[in-house]
Design an enzyme around this catalytic site. Sequence first.
Site, PDB file in Angstrom:
ATOM      1  N   LYS A 112       0.868  -1.434  -0.119  1.00  0.00           N
ATOM      2  CA  LYS A 112       0.158  -0.081   0.012  1.00  0.00           C
ATOM      3  C   LYS A 112       0.759   1.363   0.124  1.00  0.00           C
ATOM      4  CE  LYS A 112      -4.071  -2.358   1.070  1.00  0.00           C
ATOM      5  NZ  LYS A 112      -3.598  -3.561   0.981  1.00  0.00           N
TER       6      LYS A 112
HETATM    7  C1  LIG Z   1      -4.179  -4.485   0.272  1.00  0.00           C
HETATM    8  C2  LIG Z   1      -3.429  -5.619   0.271  1.00  0.00           C
HETATM    9  C3  LIG Z   1      -3.835  -6.953  -0.828  1.00  0.00           C
HETATM   10  C4  LIG Z   1      -4.937  -6.667  -1.673  1.00  0.00           C
HETATM   11  O1  LIG Z   1      -4.540  -5.805  -2.735  1.00  0.00           O
HETATM   12  P1  LIG Z   1      -6.044  -5.161  -3.784  1.00  0.00           P
HETATM   13  O2  LIG Z   1      -5.380  -4.140  -4.469  1.00  0.00           O
HETATM   14  O3  LIG Z   1      -6.873  -4.657  -2.565  1.00  0.00           O
HETATM   15  O4  LIG Z   1      -6.446  -6.312  -4.316  1.00  0.00           O
HETATM   16  C5  LIG Z   1      -2.890  -7.972  -0.959  1.00  0.00           C
HETATM   17  N1  LIG Z   1      -1.781  -8.297   0.049  1.00  0.00           N
HETATM   18  C6  LIG Z   1      -1.664  -7.119   1.090  1.00  0.00           C
HETATM   19  C7  LIG Z   1      -0.493  -7.631   1.962  1.00  0.00           C
HETATM   20  C8  LIG Z   1      -2.288  -6.119   1.283  1.00  0.00           C
HETATM   21  O5  LIG Z   1      -1.919  -5.137   2.044  1.00  0.00           O
END
Ligand SMILES: *Cc1c(COP(=O)(O)O)cnc(C)c1O
Length: 468
Positions: A112
């Site tokens: 993120k």
């Molecule tokens: C947010 C997240 C995801 C999922 O990503 P999306 O864009 O919502 O599909 C997968 N793995 C981790 C560690 C995340 O923080």
Amino acid sequence: MKYVSTRGKAPELNFDEVLLTGLARDGGLYVPAAWPKLTEDDLREMRGLSYEEIAARVMYPFVEGCIPEDDFAHLVADAYAGFDHDATCPLKQLDSNTWVMELFHGPTLAFKDVALQLLGRLFDYVLKKQGKRVTIAGATSGDTGSAAIEACRDREAIDIFILHPHNRTSEVQRRQMTSVLSMNVHNVAVEGTFDDCQDLVKAMFNDLSFRDEVNLSAVNSINWARIMAQIVYYVYAGVSLGAPERGITVSVPTGNFGNIFAAYAAREMGLPIDQFIVGSNSNDILTRFLSDNDMSMKQVSPSLSPSMDIQVSSNFERLLFDLLDRDGEEVEETMQQFRASGKMPMEEDRWRRAAKDFTGHCLDDNETLAAIGAIHESSGELVDPHTAVGIIAGWTQRKDPASPLVCMATAHPAKFPDAVEEATGIRPALPNKLADLFDREERFEVLPNSVDAIQTRIRKSNSAGSAE
Ligand SMILES: *Cc1c(COP(=O)(O)O)cnc(C)c1O
């Protein structure tokens, strides 16, 4: 560049408006009116450039007209300066034709950060230009709050309030949030559950006069700018592994469909991608959709990969818009039926179009633990539960063994030490930059589970202004 809503009724907006608006007024999500194109020559010219240089080139068409090119390049460079790997998002080879793209070198060890570090700076830049301030509010179960806090800390035009359930997050999660002592960061421990926190935030957004009074905003995963920032690392991976002459296969542990949609966007822009593999845990709605055209909601069940514990993937609507030939009315109808009946209606030929490019694969918790163990055994790498799901999905579902497989590593193994230890017997250590986490000073306030109490607190800091 103009942006249109997937439901067709909200006004077309410019980039700065899309950035600050988030959800469209008709309930849809914003997407570019047309995809900017990367020619084969563009791709060739990117070989050997740094991540930041590629990022500025790939994203500039999306912000053109709102942010001058030099300013934008500055914002991008600044956003990634704090990543603890020279390559920002390094590609690591796992076996003869599998790579892992490490997206976890930002401040909170999760992917993120790649989008949010830029988003915080873009908010600040656009708000200052308009002479405005916002109050960002959000709820977290502990997992994603720190990425939002790190994105907004020390930004002059932003105050951020993150609500977490008091005594219900892990200590690492809490400390990652509460040890940020910046004046504009406000951690609130709510005497209640994560659901209570979410309800409080929703109630504040639904209180329109309060919303206007403090200029309430969010940095949630439907914001277009987050997708935009994620397109970059697919291009980076592609040109590193032979684009435009050779395509890649990508495998992505998927929750809200934002990350994998960014891969799709990269291909729409001209990057050769042979196949998109969607990894899920036991919350397998996307796998059922891609294998049997069965997009039906079930209860969310908790798993070892909590960021994928999702039934309705909000960003799927952006792909749906294209599957329905960009007909906003049809998207609206489809989404309404999905909400009402719990099952998404989808004509056979539309579904086939999706299933041709996208392949789903799911692992339950036992399979996830076995995966972490097997990956460690074969390559020596420790991977977190989300990443493990993506790697196994990729190995199981890749159609063309000659197409380089790039698996997205979305969290550092030390973010999920219990699962990694159970699977391998090794407890991953926190990286150096967080090694002193348990010695750091913390700051947070405990407040009752009451909208009034939270609103009063936000008003107090709002009237004090940024000098509080
Ligand atoms: C947010 C997240 C995801 C999922 O990503 P999306 O864009 O919502 O599909 C997968 N793995 C981790 C560690 C995340 O923080």
